[in-house]
Design a protein around this motif. Structure first.
Motif, mmCIF file in Angstrom:
data_model
loop_
_atom_site.group_PDB
_atom_site.id
_atom_site.type_symbol
_atom_site.label_atom_id
_atom_site.label_comp_id
_atom_site.label_asym_id
_atom_site.label_seq_id
_atom_site.Cartn_x
_atom_site.Cartn_y
_atom_site.Cartn_z
ATOM 1 N N ARG A 52 0.936 -1.114 -0.332
ATOM 2 C CA ARG A 52 -0.025 0.017 -0.435
ATOM 3 C C ARG A 52 0.396 0.906 0.232
ATOM 4 O O ARG A 52 0.426 2.035 -0.534
ATOM 5 N N PHE A 53 2.319 1.452 1.172
ATOM 6 C CA PHE A 53 2.639 2.567 0.846
ATOM 7 C C PHE A 53 3.339 3.298 -0.758
ATOM 8 O O PHE A 53 3.437 3.517 -0.692
ATOM 9 N N ALA A 54 3.386 1.637 -1.304
ATOM 10 C CA ALA A 54 4.079 1.562 -2.767
ATOM 11 C C ALA A 54 3.074 2.306 -4.211
ATOM 12 O O ALA A 54 3.644 2.943 -4.663
ATOM 13 N N HIS A 55 1.688 2.275 -3.043
ATOM 14 C CA HIS A 55 0.854 2.730 -4.328
ATOM 15 C C HIS A 55 0.422 4.124 -4.349
ATOM 16 O O HIS A 55 -0.225 4.038 -2.570
ATOM 17 N N PRO A 56 0.618 5.311 -4.541
ATOM 18 C CA PRO A 56 0.983 6.579 -4.128
ATOM 19 C C PRO A 56 -1.110 6.927 -3.654
ATOM 20 O O PRO A 56 -1.402 7.592 -4.038
ATOM 21 N N ASP A 57 -1.934 5.873 -4.555
ATOM 22 C CA ASP A 57 -3.438 6.361 -4.474
ATOM 23 C C ASP A 57 -3.809 5.938 -3.406
ATOM 24 O O ASP A 57 -5.367 5.983 -3.303
ATOM 25 N N LEU A 58 -3.372 5.128 -2.581
ATOM 26 C CA LEU A 58 -3.700 4.468 -1.744
ATOM 27 C C LEU A 58 -3.300 5.424 -0.422
ATOM 28 O O LEU A 58 -2.172 5.391 -0.377
ATOM 29 N N SER A 59 -4.384 5.280 0.271
ATOM 30 C CA SER A 59 -3.852 5.306 2.031
ATOM 31 C C SER A 59 -2.522 4.382 2.584
ATOM 32 O O SER A 59 -2.898 3.238 2.424
ATOM 33 N N VAL A 60 -1.928 4.840 3.686
ATOM 34 C CA VAL A 60 -0.929 4.318 4.041
ATOM 35 C C VAL A 60 -1.154 3.050 5.375
ATOM 36 O O VAL A 60 -2.224 3.954 6.322
ATOM 37 N N ARG A 61 -1.532 2.157 5.094
ATOM 38 C CA ARG A 61 -1.410 1.819 6.672
ATOM 39 C C ARG A 61 -0.672 1.106 6.944
ATOM 40 O O ARG A 61 0.206 -0.255 6.905
ATOM 41 N N GLY A 62 0.359 1.549 8.142
ATOM 42 C CA GLY A 62 1.019 1.727 8.743
ATOM 43 C C GLY A 62 2.004 3.305 8.936
ATOM 44 O O GLY A 62 1.443 3.869 8.676
ATOM 45 N N GLY A 63 3.012 2.897 9.841
ATOM 46 C CA GLY A 63 3.964 3.708 10.305
ATOM 47 C C GLY A 63 3.087 4.828 11.374
ATOM 48 O O GLY A 63 2.718 4.295 11.310
ATOM 49 N N ILE A 64 3.008 5.995 10.955
ATOM 50 C CA ILE A 64 2.490 7.026 11.824
ATOM 51 C C ILE A 64 1.376 7.707 10.877
ATOM 52 O O ILE A 64 1.876 8.867 10.477
ATOM 53 N N PRO A 65 0.493 7.524 10.325
ATOM 54 C CA PRO A 65 -0.357 8.485 9.477
ATOM 55 C C PRO A 65 -0.669 9.561 9.703
ATOM 56 O O PRO A 65 -0.924 9.613 11.412
ATOM 57 N N ILE A 66 -0.804 10.874 9.957
ATOM 58 C CA ILE A 66 -0.565 12.270 10.623
ATOM 59 C C ILE A 66 -2.765 12.278 10.883
ATOM 60 O O ILE A 66 -3.310 12.272 9.043
ATOM 61 N N LEU A 67 -3.173 12.639 11.152
ATOM 62 C CA LEU A 67 -4.503 12.640 11.361
ATOM 63 C C LEU A 67 -5.190 14.449 11.327
ATOM 64 O O LEU A 67 -5.276 15.309 11.896
ATOM 65 N N PHE A 68 -6.162 15.082 10.360
ATOM 66 C CA PHE A 68 -6.307 16.425 9.982
ATOM 67 C C PHE A 68 -7.148 16.037 8.791
ATOM 68 O O PHE A 68 -6.273 16.021 7.972
ATOM 69 N N PRO A 69 -8.009 17.515 8.729
ATOM 70 C CA PRO A 69 -9.076 17.834 9.811
ATOM 71 C C PRO A 69 -9.754 17.217 10.667
ATOM 72 O O PRO A 69 -10.491 18.077 11.731
ATOM 73 N N ILE A 70 -10.351 15.888 10.103
ATOM 74 C CA ILE A 70 -10.572 15.213 11.517
ATOM 75 C C ILE A 70 -10.144 14.147 11.710
ATOM 76 O O ILE A 70 -9.128 13.156 11.878
ATOM 77 N N CYS A 71 -10.943 13.487 13.060
ATOM 78 C CA CYS A 71 -10.245 11.889 12.770
ATOM 79 C C CYS A 71 -11.477 11.133 12.556
ATOM 80 O O CYS A 71 -12.413 11.439 13.198
#
Length: 289
Positions: A52-71
């Motif tokens: 998923r990380f390698a695919h720019p159209d998919l949201s990353v599942r892993g690491g520490i994603p930033i949530l903004f402006p909603i959770c």
């Protein structure tokens, strides 16, 4: 000794190192400004779905994603502002947009600052002017994320904020939790249940929110790895979310400033006056024992 190196992997990657502690942090600005790896003495602390990380159209599942402006998500992914309806996908857009590196420091700690500015793409779904500046600081076995949210609009800026860390785990049954609350709410059913320090990992999915926090610190012990992870957060984060999926080698302990749908309900929503800014901080400490 501290250093910051740049490697061209799939994306340009900034590698922050505390060489004495053997601690390394990898940050990918163009992939949502997110931390993708954190290692101490060669031990991986974070999970990353590399496909998923390698695919720019998919949201990353892993690491520490930033949530903004909603959770979390909005009902039908929509909210209304000034009589107009906007569409905003789950957890917002900050985790999907490229950020810009503005500062690198290697004196006394490794420190990297990234900025996200409002643009045509954000204004289409969120009609405000803003600047986010996040500083990742690595020292010894501690990672601190300092945040600055600035309202550049002529109107108040409503938002919620958070992080979605994915911690790698091989056997969840060896986990012990110290979360400062005695109850949680199921995010799907809204049912409130007592919390006694453990979860039923036989369930297909666990997605719960702790909303009655009694302190600004929580920890998880992995007895299999002899690892204690401690999450410290300011009072800007009154909610902790725990999420995991059966059969997946991760669990998430997420500090949120507001619950799902806060942009519609106003519950715990942060609203910044024009021309003002707001600071918050989250700290992660990893101790092997």
């Amino acid at each position: 000794m501290f250093s910051i190196a740049i490697q061209q992997q799939k994306y340009k990657t900034y590698i922050l190192s505390d060489e004495i502690a053997g601690s390394q942090l990898e940050v990918v600005p163009e992939r949502g400004g997110m931390i993708t790896r954190w290692r101490i003495q060669g031990q991986e602390l974070l999970y990353l779905d590399t496909e998923r990380f390698a695919h720019p159209d998919l949201s990353v599942r892993g690491g520490i994603p930033i949530l903004f402006p909603i959770c979390g998500n909005l009902p039908e992914n929509t909210y209304t502002y000034n009589g107009q309806t906007y569409t905003l996908k789950q957890h917002g857009f900050a985790r999907d947009l490229p950020w810009q590196v503005t500062e690198q420091v290697t004196h006394e700690k490794a420190r990297l600052t990234l900025v996200l500015n409002s643009n045509e793409q954000t204004r289409a779904v969120y009609p405000f002017e803003f600047q986010l500046a996040f500083t990742y600081e690595l020292q010894d076995n501690t990672l601190e994320i300092r945040q600055n949210y600035q309202n550049l609009s002529s109107t108040p800026l409503p938002f919620s904020m958070g992080f979605h860390p994915y911690f790698v785990i091989s056997d969840k049954n060896h986990l012990e939790f110290v979360i400062p609350s005695n109850e949680y709410q199921d995010q799907r059913t809204k049912e409130i249940s007592p919390f006694h320090g453990n979860f039923d990992f036989g369930l297909d999915e666990i997605d719960v929110a702790f909303k009655q926090l009694t302190s600004q610190s929580a920890s998880v012990v992995d007895n299999n790895r002899k690892l204690r992870l401690t999450l410290d957060y300011g009072k800007e984060y009154p909610i902790l979310v725990f999420w995991t999926i059966k059969g997946k080698d991760f669990y998430c302990l997420e500090p949120w400033s507001a619950p799902r749908n806060a942009l519609n309900t106003g519950e715990h929503l942060t609203v910044l006056d024009p021309g003002t800014s707001y600071q918050a901080s989250v700290k992660l400490t990893a101790n092997f024992f």
